[in-house]
Design an enzyme around this catalytic site. Structure first.
Site, PDB file in Angstrom:
ATOM      1  N   ASP A  47       0.785  -1.220   0.096  1.00 13.62           N
ATOM      2  CA  ASP A  47      -0.048  -0.087  -0.010  1.00 13.62           C
ATOM      3  C   ASP A  47       0.842   1.257  -0.150  1.00 13.62           C
ATOM      4  O   ASP A  47       0.420   2.307  -0.094  1.00 13.62           O
ATOM      5  CB  ASP A  47      -0.902  -0.215   1.200  1.00 13.62           C
ATOM      6  CG  ASP A  47      -2.202   0.785   1.188  1.00 13.62           C
ATOM      7  OD1 ASP A  47      -2.617   1.033  -0.217  1.00 13.62           O
ATOM      8  OD2 ASP A  47      -2.952   0.989   1.814  1.00 13.62           O
TER       9      ASP A  47
ATOM     10  N   HIS B 293       7.523   2.619  13.277  1.00 16.52           N
ATOM     11  CA  HIS B 293       6.959   4.065  13.539  1.00 16.52           C
ATOM     12  C   HIS B 293       7.181   4.771  12.236  1.00 16.52           C
ATOM     13  O   HIS B 293       6.230   5.327  12.016  1.00 16.52           O
ATOM     14  CB  HIS B 293       8.168   4.593  14.505  1.00 16.52           C
ATOM     15  CG  HIS B 293       7.291   5.875  15.182  1.00 16.52           C
ATOM     16  ND1 HIS B 293       7.994   7.188  14.607  1.00 16.52           N
ATOM     17  CD2 HIS B 293       6.833   6.420  15.790  1.00 16.52           C
ATOM     18  CE1 HIS B 293       7.386   8.192  15.114  1.00 16.52           C
ATOM     19  NE2 HIS B 293       6.348   7.715  16.090  1.00 16.52           N
TER      20      HIS B 293
ATOM     21  N   ASN C 289      -6.732   1.740  -4.698  1.00 10.45           N
ATOM     22  CA  ASN C 289      -6.272   0.392  -5.012  1.00 10.45           C
ATOM     23  C   ASN C 289      -7.105  -0.672  -4.249  1.00 10.45           C
ATOM     24  O   ASN C 289      -6.589  -1.810  -4.312  1.00 10.45           O
ATOM     25  CB  ASN C 289      -4.823   0.232  -4.722  1.00 10.45           C
ATOM     26  CG  ASN C 289      -4.549   0.402  -3.172  1.00 10.45           C
ATOM     27  OD1 ASN C 289      -5.417   0.863  -2.528  1.00 10.45           O
ATOM     28  ND2 ASN C 289      -3.426   0.448  -3.003  1.00 10.45           N
TER      29      ASN C 289
ATOM     30  N   VAL D  17      -5.440   1.351   3.460  1.00 12.68           N
ATOM     31  CA  VAL D  17      -5.982   2.812   3.837  1.00 12.68           C
ATOM     32  C   VAL D  17      -5.519   3.874   2.496  1.00 12.68           C
ATOM     33  O   VAL D  17      -4.612   3.321   1.779  1.00 12.68           O
ATOM     34  CB  VAL D  17      -5.129   3.507   4.983  1.00 12.68           C
ATOM     35  CG1 VAL D  17      -5.741   2.411   6.363  1.00 12.68           C
ATOM     36  CG2 VAL D  17      -3.768   3.213   4.938  1.00 12.68           C
TER      37      VAL D  17
ATOM     38  N   ASN E 269       4.984  13.997  23.308  1.00  8.79           N
ATOM     39  CA  ASN E 269       4.016  13.001  23.873  1.00  8.79           C
ATOM     40  C   ASN E 269       4.070  13.062  25.622  1.00  8.79           C
ATOM     41  O   ASN E 269       3.282  12.343  26.266  1.00  8.79           O
ATOM     42  CB  ASN E 269       3.978  11.697  23.566  1.00  8.79           C
ATOM     43  CG  ASN E 269       3.436  11.652  22.168  1.00  8.79           C
ATOM     44  OD1 ASN E 269       3.165  12.507  21.472  1.00  8.79           O
ATOM     45  ND2 ASN E 269       3.749  10.397  21.440  1.00  8.79           N
TER      46      ASN E 269
ATOM     47  N   ALA F 108      11.361  20.024  17.381  1.00  9.00           N
ATOM     48  CA  ALA F 108      10.116  20.992  17.151  1.00  9.00           C
ATOM     49  C   ALA F 108      10.022  22.244  17.539  1.00  9.00           C
ATOM     50  O   ALA F 108       9.441  23.209  17.162  1.00  9.00           O
ATOM     51  CB  ALA F 108       9.027  20.095  17.769  1.00  9.00           C
TER      52      ALA F 108
ATOM     53  N   TYR G 288      12.442  24.433  18.184  1.00  6.02           N
ATOM     54  CA  TYR G 288      13.296  25.284  17.149  1.00  6.02           C
ATOM     55  C   TYR G 288      12.186  26.116  16.521  1.00  6.02           C
ATOM     56  O   TYR G 288      11.471  25.804  15.807  1.00  6.02           O
ATOM     57  CB  TYR G 288      14.497  24.899  16.122  1.00  6.02           C
ATOM     58  CG  TYR G 288      15.307  23.954  17.028  1.00  6.02           C
ATOM     59  CD1 TYR G 288      16.187  24.465  17.857  1.00  6.02           C
ATOM     60  CD2 TYR G 288      15.728  22.703  16.709  1.00  6.02           C
ATOM     61  CE1 TYR G 288      17.261  23.820  18.613  1.00  6.02           C
ATOM     62  CE2 TYR G 288      16.664  21.839  17.390  1.00  6.02           C
ATOM     63  CZ  TYR G 288      17.282  22.343  18.327  1.00  6.02           C
ATOM     64  OH  TYR G 288      18.329  21.629  18.792  1.00  6.02           O
TER      65      TYR G 288
ATOM     66  N   VAL H 278      11.095  25.365  12.882  1.00  2.00           N
ATOM     67  CA  VAL H 278      10.452  24.114  12.688  1.00  2.00           C
ATOM     68  C   VAL H 278       9.144  24.271  13.059  1.00  2.00           C
ATOM     69  O   VAL H 278       8.768  25.012  13.926  1.00  2.00           O
ATOM     70  CB  VAL H 278      11.229  22.950  13.599  1.00  2.00           C
ATOM     71  CG1 VAL H 278      10.471  21.671  13.366  1.00  2.00           C
ATOM     72  CG2 VAL H 278      12.574  22.802  12.974  1.00  2.00           C
TER      73      VAL H 278
END
Length: 783
Positions: A209, A235, A249, A253, A331, A341, A343, A346
């Site tokens: 997929d 991950h 297809n 998903v 998290n 993240a 900075y 970003v």
């Protein structure tokens, strides 16, 4: 059979550190047993299992544990106890510096991160770090810190058999949230192919997929023996599926970009199959993404410590190379900063659920810029499998996918304009306007398309600031001039700081404190050699400004010409730069007084007839006592290789916390804090390590010391999860120690405080003098 029984026993434990996934990894890495497929084993293990957790950011020590205990010889950024070496990132100024740095590497040559930026990583002796920092041809040296994946896994659905499907193609709810098909049709991909680089644990190039990439040119891995086209973790494949799983297809998903002919992937294996890696590994992968002409980089990974090398690299890619960089906020469910993240170059992505509410695990701070679905997101996994996972990791590829989708229609727009279009058009969530939990709101592909359709690509963007300060054009006209800082309300006062950092900006932090509220404002995580201006309204009793350097050499003049100046209500209160560990400036007058009371002028009146005033009576309540004297105690924390695990507190005998320390970011660094503690009061010093291995001596020679004057009266380091010490300060020469709380720690001090410690009700006592109630019953228990 024994292995299966062991794994099954572990899989049914509810604790997040003892779930099925660690069991799989212990099998895969610790025993080097490869004859079973991960997906088939997972299917067997999960039969009847209702939950398989995975650590979030604050509980992500699984990867670290595996790295420490099972994979030391192929991981970057880790200490090797056998040869006393550590991985370092070095930036050299010239070839002399390059040669000098290589001479410390255990193999005689470092691994290049970027030739353009003169950065490399070396494995050197721990004691060599200071020698490198002092060389004039070296710009800076820093630890190669850990970076890890950010999943918060909720379930694991395995489809048996390659190519087999139990369900026809479905559209995960997150796709409908970021690109709905009503009331207008879903936005389709444009005519320009945008390249998205996924920097993660790899990519299952055989997944039915997912687009099949060229095995020779489709990606890069800096980890020896681990290919980018094999994802031993899952991950990276999950994140890639949200961005570009193939649609139409009738399998699995669909995704934000379902047509593989209208976009392309590049894969950077910045993390190993264990889910962890190093900042240098991530940086090498990011550099390869840019070299491969990627337009967007998606990173569902991070860690708690910023580095100069990362900051410089991402700044260059964003400002000079025109790359849009997107990363997960983290998290931890707290206000901590995760990097990369946080900075400003970003986009930091928060997670929401299907009801558009912030996910409980999603970190919130002033660098969060945008939100996307991140709870129970279904996507691809290795072995033609699928799973619904949760985390800011799952939210990030939604934003990256939408960015690619929108950019495919407007190829002439810059990365900065695409970024502004995404946040300016986001659906506002939570409090009105941008906030720390959702940023500017939920990313919306069609709204961003409409934004650029109306404005085109000719508009200018403001200064790069990140978070809620990023989109200054969102609420003001482009021609509007900056306004003066607004007047502070009520009794608050106007605070201003001008800060110029040295060559190690990441070592500098500052705070303003109040005796009633503790830390009022603070700042850290600065770039090297840059100027920053802070303006805030602060409460009237915020009287202390403190600036610190974690290395202990100030911001001038050993490694750069840094400096600072502070003002209150436009009156300069202090300036400096050459201060060692810390320096404080008073922001209040030396003897603050209340505003003078003006006696009102009134017309004279005839005094009334009153009974004679009796002689004053001595009050039965004694007058207020003067402030109790205090003695200054120095708390010196030398961190180990994992400083974020360490925290400490000092409490008085009533249990009130009077001092604390945490959030350390620099390894093997002394953090020194002076605290004035009330004399003749029993205090408890508690220090904890979240991993449970103390701060000495498994992973670095950390320690703690409490000193009065020149005398150290408490010290230690090898304590497991936590340890407490109770002590009583009598005067500058006398400290009483309660040896019953030492838990085997080395403690200096000749005096025992049995006759001085005041215990609460229910605690053991030898007499009333030991109890807060002054009553000790016949069983030796305080009443």
């Amino acid at each position: 059979t024994h292995l299966s029984q062991y794994l099954l026993r572990r899989s049914f434990k509810s604790n997040k550190e003892h779930n099925v996934y660690p069991a799989l990894k212990l099998l895969h890495y610790g025993m080097k047993f490869f004859s079973l497929s991960t997906s088939a084993l997972a299917a067997a293990l999960l039969a009847g299992v209702t939950h398989a957790g995975f650590p979030d950011e604050d509980d992500s020590r699984l990867s670290l544990q595996l790295t420490r205990k099972l994979s030391n010889n192929d991981q970057k950024g880790k200490h090797n106890d056998n040869d006393n070496t550590i991985d370092l990132i070095v930036k050299y100024k010239n070839e002399e510096g390059h040669t000098f740095a290589d001479s410390f590497d255990k193999n005689g040559k470092g691994r290049v991160i970027s030739q353009k930026r003169h950065t490399e990583t070396i494995t050197a002796k721990i004691n060599d770090m200071d020698k490198l920092k002092k060389d004039p041809n070296i710009e800076y040296v820093e630890l190669d810190v850990e970076r890890h994946a950010f999943p918060n896994m909720r379930g694991y659905e395995v489809v048996a058999g390659k190519g087999g499907r139990r369900l026809s193609e479905e559209t995960p709810y997150g796709i409908d949230m970021v690109n709905p098909d009503s009331p207008t049709p879903r936005l389709q991909q444009g005519s320009t192919s945008i390249k998205v680089c996924v920097v993660d644990t790899g990519y299952d190039n055989d997944h039915i997929d997912l687009p099949e990439l060229d095995p020779n040119t489709g990606g890069f891995s800096p980890y020896e023996g681990q290919s980018w086209s094999n994802d031993g973790h899952g991950h990276g494949t999950h994140c890639a599926g949200t961005i570009g799983a193939m649609g139409g297809n009738d399998k699995g998903v669909t995704s934000v970009n379902p047509d593989p002919t209208k976009f392309s992937f590049y894969i950077g294996k910045g993390l190993t199959d264990s889910g962890s890696g190093s900042s240098s590994g991530v940086m090498e992968a990011v550099q390869k993404c840019v070299d491969a002409q990627a337009n967007i980089i998606s990173m569902s990974l991070g860690g708690g410590a910023p580095t100069n090398a990362e900051l410089e690299q991402y700044r260059e890619h964003y400002e000079d190379d025109g790359v849009l960089i997107i990363a997960a906020a983290g998290n931890g469910g707290n206000s901590g900063y995760s990097y990369p993240a946080s900075y400003k170059y970003v986009m930091s992505v928060a997670a929401v659920d299907s009801n558009k509410n912030k996910a409980g695990f999603s970190q919130f701070n002033d660098q969060v810029e945008i939100a996307a679905p991140g709870v129970s997101v279904k996507s691809t996994l290795p072995g033609n499998a699928y799973a619904s996972w949760s985390g800011t990791s799952m939210a990030t590829p939604h934003v990256a996918g939408v960015a690619a989708l929108v950019w495919s229609h407007f190829p002439d727009c810059s990365n900065k304009q695409i970024r502004e279009a995404l946040i300016a058009s986001a659906e506002d969530l939570g409090a009105g306007g941008c906030d720390n939990e959702y940023g500017f709101g939920l990313v919306d592909a069609k709204a961003a398309y409409d934004y650029l359709s109306n404005r085109g690509c000719g508009f200018s963007v403001g200064e790069t600031l990140g978070g809620c300060n990023q989109c200054v054009e969102c609420t003001s006209a482009p021609t509007s001039s900056p306004t003066a800082f607004p007047a502070c309300p009520g009794n608050e006062k106007y605070f201003k700081l001008s800060l110029e950092t040295d060559n190690y900006g990441g070592e500098t932090s500052w705070k303003v404190t109040s005796p009633t509220s503790g830390d009022v404002i603070s700042g850290s995580g600065y770039e090297s050699g840059t100027t920053h201006t802070e303006r805030h309204c602060i409460q009237s009793d915020a009287c202390t400004f403190e600036i610190s350097d974690s290395y202990g050499d100030g911001i001038c003049c050993s490694y750069g010409e840094g400096s600072y100046t502070v003002w209150v209500d436009d009156i300069e209160k202090g300036t400096g730069g050459d201060f060692g560990n810390t320096e404080t400036i008073s922001l209040c007058d030396a003897s603050p007084t209340s505003p003078p009371t003006v006696t009102p002028t009134v017309s004279p009146t005839v005094p009334p007839t009153v009974p004679p005033t009796p002689a004053p009576v001595t009050p039965t309540t004694p007058p207020p006592t003067p402030p109790v004297s205090c003695l200054t105690v120095k708390i010196d924390i030398l961190t180990d290789y994992f400083p974020t695990e360490t925290s400490w507190t000092i409490s008085d005998q009533e249990g009130n916390e009077v001092a604390s320390g945490s959030g350390y970011t620099q390894s093997q660094t002394n953090y020194i804090q002076d605290q004035c503690l009330e004399s003749n009061n029993v205090h408890t010093f508690s220090i904890s390590d979240t991993w449970g291995d103390g701060i000495c001596c498994s992973y670095g020679s950390g320690s703690y010391q409490l000193s009065l004057g020149e005398t150290t009266f408490i010290e230690g380091g090898d304590f497991g999860s936590s340890v407490e010490h109770r002590f009583l300060l009598l005067d500058l020469d006398t400290v009483m120690i309660d040896h019953s709380t030492c838990a085997g720690e080395a403690v200096n001090g000749a005096n025992n405080m049995d006759d001085f410690v005041k215990r609460g009700a229910g605690e053991k006592c030898k007499g009333g003098q030991h109890c807060l109630s002054n009553k000790c019953d016949g069983n030796g228990i305080c009443e």
